[in-house]
Motif scaffolding. Sequence first.
Motif, short mmCIF file in Angstrom:
data_model
loop_
_atom_site.label_atom_id
_atom_site.label_comp_id
_atom_site.label_asym_id
_atom_site.label_seq_id
_atom_site.Cartn_x
_atom_site.Cartn_y
_atom_site.Cartn_z
N SER A 193 0.90 -1.27 -0.02
CA SER A 193 0.14 -0.12 -0.22
C SER A 193 0.83 1.30 0.03
O SER A 193 2.02 1.11 0.29
CB SER A 193 -0.92 0.16 1.33
OG SER A 193 -0.32 0.16 2.36
N THR A 194 0.19 2.37 -0.25
CA THR A 194 0.89 3.58 -0.37
C THR A 194 1.29 4.11 1.09
O THR A 194 2.46 4.56 1.25
CB THR A 194 0.11 4.79 -0.80
OG1 THR A 194 -0.32 4.46 -2.40
CG2 THR A 194 0.62 6.12 -0.81
N ARG B 53 4.56 2.47 2.03
CA ARG B 53 5.42 2.96 1.34
C ARG B 53 6.02 4.39 2.18
O ARG B 53 7.02 4.77 2.23
CB ARG B 53 5.42 3.05 -0.11
CG ARG B 53 5.31 1.76 -0.82
CD ARG B 53 5.25 2.01 -2.28
NE ARG B 53 3.88 2.05 -2.94
CZ ARG B 53 2.95 1.39 -3.23
NH1 ARG B 53 3.29 -0.01 -2.99
NH2 ARG B 53 1.82 1.71 -3.49
N LEU B 54 5.02 4.92 2.41
CA LEU B 54 5.25 6.38 3.01
C LEU B 54 5.89 6.20 4.30
O LEU B 54 6.78 7.04 4.77
CB LEU B 54 3.84 7.37 3.25
CG LEU B 54 3.19 7.81 1.90
CD1 LEU B 54 1.76 8.44 2.21
CD2 LEU B 54 4.41 8.86 1.65
N TYR C 203 8.79 10.18 -2.72
CA TYR C 203 7.41 9.39 -2.56
C TYR C 203 7.10 8.99 -4.23
O TYR C 203 6.60 7.95 -4.25
CB TYR C 203 6.31 10.50 -2.10
CG TYR C 203 4.91 10.05 -2.61
CD1 TYR C 203 4.46 8.82 -2.18
CD2 TYR C 203 4.26 10.73 -3.38
CE1 TYR C 203 3.18 8.40 -2.18
CE2 TYR C 203 2.77 10.23 -3.79
CZ TYR C 203 2.27 8.95 -3.10
OH TYR C 203 1.02 8.88 -3.63
N GLU D 169 6.72 5.04 -5.24
CA GLU D 169 5.65 4.73 -6.23
C GLU D 169 5.92 3.91 -7.32
O GLU D 169 5.68 2.99 -7.97
CB GLU D 169 4.54 5.71 -6.30
CG GLU D 169 3.85 6.11 -5.09
CD GLU D 169 3.05 5.10 -4.53
OE1 GLU D 169 2.40 4.31 -5.21
OE2 GLU D 169 3.14 4.96 -3.18
#
Length: 286
Positions: free
Chosen positions: A174-175, A178-179, A225, A229
């Motif tokens: 998921s984003t 990753r963040l 970021y 992605e």
Amino acid sequence: MQNGLVLGFLAAFLWGTHSVIVRYLTSDLGGLQIAVTRLFIAALAIYCMLRVMRVSVSIQLGDWNFRLAVLATVVNYILFHIGLEHTGAANAMVLENTAPFFVLVFLYFFADTKVTRIDVLATALAIFGVFLTVYRDFQGGGEPLFGDLLEIGAGLSWAVFLISSSRAMRSSKSTGERLNFLFGIFLCSGVLLIPMAAFSLQIPTANDVLFLILLGVLPTALAYYLWYEAAARVSTLTATLLFAASVVFTFVNSALFLGATITPHAIVGATLIVGAIFLTSMKKAE
């Protein structure tokens, strides 16, 4: 794959604003002070993104890829900034962008990954493209051999960062995940670099603060970021070469905002870098 390339090129464009912004800062502040401040501002920006998304904040200290990425970031910042004091900026840019070569070596010898002729060709084209892009400004200064060796070390450490980050992103789900990975890298790297930056602390002006915020948000938080992605969608080598594309946008931004001249060598170099990226992206993802 196509979405990954778009995100990667957007990240490269934002990375390309780095030198333009730093140009306004280095006359007042030391390199490591800028780097540490940039990391903390980026960490704050990512933290705000996580809160807006209502994602819980966590730092995965037990993740081997995370620890490698933090260590590589710290070593890269130290070697790059100290090396820059002993060699020319163009030398530093070229030598740090030897990272794709080291990525190939690591993938082949330590990751049990098949390296094809296309991979080797694309990497060679990208590195040669970087050289051509900065050919006009290629010069040394101070103790160029010592500085160049440090910049090669910066390229080696950056390769470790690119591989560990790319692998972590491709296994992420998921984003938000990753963040959180990125937030931890910025925060931990900034904390570890504070002792070295403390030796060259200077009081920033109001304009310095504005440009530090821009540096922390645009070519750091937002650019990384977008690259993360992209790294979740493309191969490790393609993600690595997307970083080299920042050299292209550095000169585009310099021409737009600083009036620099784009030479025929730079155009040929930019073409080779972009061509190398598309060459690797045509292959099936690892």
